[in-house]
Design a protein around this motif. Sequence first.
Motif, PDB file in Angstrom:
ATOM      1  N   VAL A  11       0.837  -1.204   0.000  1.00 21.30           N
ATOM      2  CA  VAL A  11       0.000   0.000   0.000  1.00 21.30           C
ATOM      3  C   VAL A  11       0.870   1.251   0.000  1.00 21.30           C
ATOM      4  N   ALA A  12       1.939   1.255   0.786  1.00 21.57           N
ATOM      5  CA  ALA A  12       2.842   2.401   0.823  1.00 21.57           C
ATOM      6  C   ALA A  12       3.471   2.626  -0.552  1.00 21.57           C
ATOM      7  N   GLY A  13       3.878   1.550  -1.203  1.00 20.41           N
ATOM      8  CA  GLY A  13       4.442   1.676  -2.552  1.00 20.41           C
ATOM      9  C   GLY A  13       3.433   2.221  -3.534  1.00 20.41           C
ATOM     10  N   ALA A  14       2.185   1.799  -3.412  1.00 22.62           N
ATOM     11  CA  ALA A  14       1.139   2.303  -4.302  1.00 22.62           C
ATOM     12  C   ALA A  14       0.927   3.796  -4.104  1.00 22.62           C
ATOM     13  N   PHE A  15       0.964   4.253  -2.854  1.00 21.33           N
ATOM     14  CA  PHE A  15       0.814   5.683  -2.601  1.00 21.33           C
ATOM     15  C   PHE A  15       1.985   6.477  -3.184  1.00 21.33           C
ATOM     16  N   VAL A  16       3.177   5.939  -3.091  1.00 19.12           N
ATOM     17  CA  VAL A  16       4.341   6.621  -3.667  1.00 19.12           C
ATOM     18  C   VAL A  16       4.175   6.733  -5.168  1.00 19.12           C
ATOM     19  N   LEU A  17       3.791   5.641  -5.809  1.00 20.25           N
ATOM     20  CA  LEU A  17       3.591   5.676  -7.255  1.00 20.25           C
ATOM     21  C   LEU A  17       2.434   6.579  -7.639  1.00 20.25           C
ATOM     22  N   ALA A  18       1.419   6.663  -6.807  1.00 24.75           N
ATOM     23  CA  ALA A  18       0.287   7.533  -7.106  1.00 24.75           C
ATOM     24  C   ALA A  18       0.707   9.005  -7.090  1.00 24.75           C
ATOM     25  N   VAL A  43       9.020   0.134 -11.589  1.00 24.24           N
ATOM     26  CA  VAL A  43      10.439  -0.043 -11.887  1.00 24.24           C
ATOM     27  C   VAL A  43      10.776  -1.501 -12.155  1.00 24.24           C
ATOM     28  N   GLY A  44       9.752  -2.360 -12.111  1.00 31.53           N
ATOM     29  CA  GLY A  44       9.965  -3.771 -12.393  1.00 31.53           C
ATOM     30  C   GLY A  44      10.270  -4.627 -11.173  1.00 31.53           C
ATOM     31  N   LYS A  45      10.160  -4.031  -9.988  1.00 25.87           N
ATOM     32  CA  LYS A  45      10.434  -4.788  -8.757  1.00 25.87           C
ATOM     33  C   LYS A  45       9.277  -4.649  -7.778  1.00 25.87           C
ATOM     34  N   GLY A  46       8.053  -4.592  -8.294  1.00 29.49           N
ATOM     35  CA  GLY A  46       6.900  -4.423  -7.424  1.00 29.49           C
ATOM     36  C   GLY A  46       6.950  -3.090  -6.702  1.00 29.49           C
ATOM     37  N   ALA A  47       6.697  -3.125  -5.401  1.00 27.41           N
ATOM     38  CA  ALA A  47       6.694  -1.899  -4.606  1.00 27.41           C
ATOM     39  C   ALA A  47       8.085  -1.514  -4.116  1.00 27.41           C
ATOM     40  N   ASP A  48       9.104  -2.293  -4.494  1.00 25.06           N
ATOM     41  CA  ASP A  48      10.472  -1.988  -4.078  1.00 25.06           C
ATOM     42  C   ASP A  48      11.050  -0.913  -4.992  1.00 25.06           C
ATOM     43  N   LEU A  49      10.911   0.332  -4.574  1.00 26.81           N
ATOM     44  CA  LEU A  49      11.410   1.457  -5.353  1.00 26.81           C
ATOM     45  C   LEU A  49      12.770   1.933  -4.859  1.00 26.81           C
ATOM     46  N   GLY A  50      13.299   1.270  -3.865  1.00 25.35           N
ATOM     47  CA  GLY A  50      14.586   1.681  -3.327  1.00 25.35           C
ATOM     48  C   GLY A  50      14.455   2.792  -2.302  1.00 25.35           C
ATOM     49  N   GLY A  51      13.356   2.798  -1.568  1.00 19.17           N
ATOM     50  CA  GLY A  51      13.130   3.827  -0.548  1.00 19.17           C
ATOM     51  C   GLY A  51      12.699   5.142  -1.181  1.00 19.17           C
ATOM     52  N   ILE A  52      12.698   6.179  -0.380  1.00 21.47           N
ATOM     53  CA  ILE A  52      12.274   7.505  -0.844  1.00 21.47           C
ATOM     54  C   ILE A  52      13.190   8.002  -1.962  1.00 21.47           C
ATOM     55  N   ASP A  53      14.501   7.795  -1.824  1.00 21.19           N
ATOM     56  CA  ASP A  53      15.432   8.246  -2.859  1.00 21.19           C
ATOM     57  C   ASP A  53      15.155   7.552  -4.186  1.00 21.19           C
TER      58      ASP A  53
END
Length: 73
Positions: A11-18, A43-53
């Motif tokens: 859910v947190a990853g979805a909010f970041v992408l939103a 980015v091709g790794k699900g919700a793993d965006l590499g943190g905020i950075d």
Amino acid sequence: MNNAVKSVLAVAGAFVLAGCTTAQSPQAGGAKNMTFFITSTGVGKGADLGGIDGADQHCERLANAAGASGRTW
């Protein structure tokens, strides 16, 4: 990692992408007048965006590709 933690992270990853979206065809004024954008491009790794950075870098790349560079997304 238990299912509850995985759900929270997803859910947190979805909010970041939103928070970062690209316009496929900008309206009059073009991408320079965009004030926000939303994307479903991961980015091709699900919700793993590499943190905020990592999330910031992903949004920056998408904004540049849409012609909306020069801002902090």
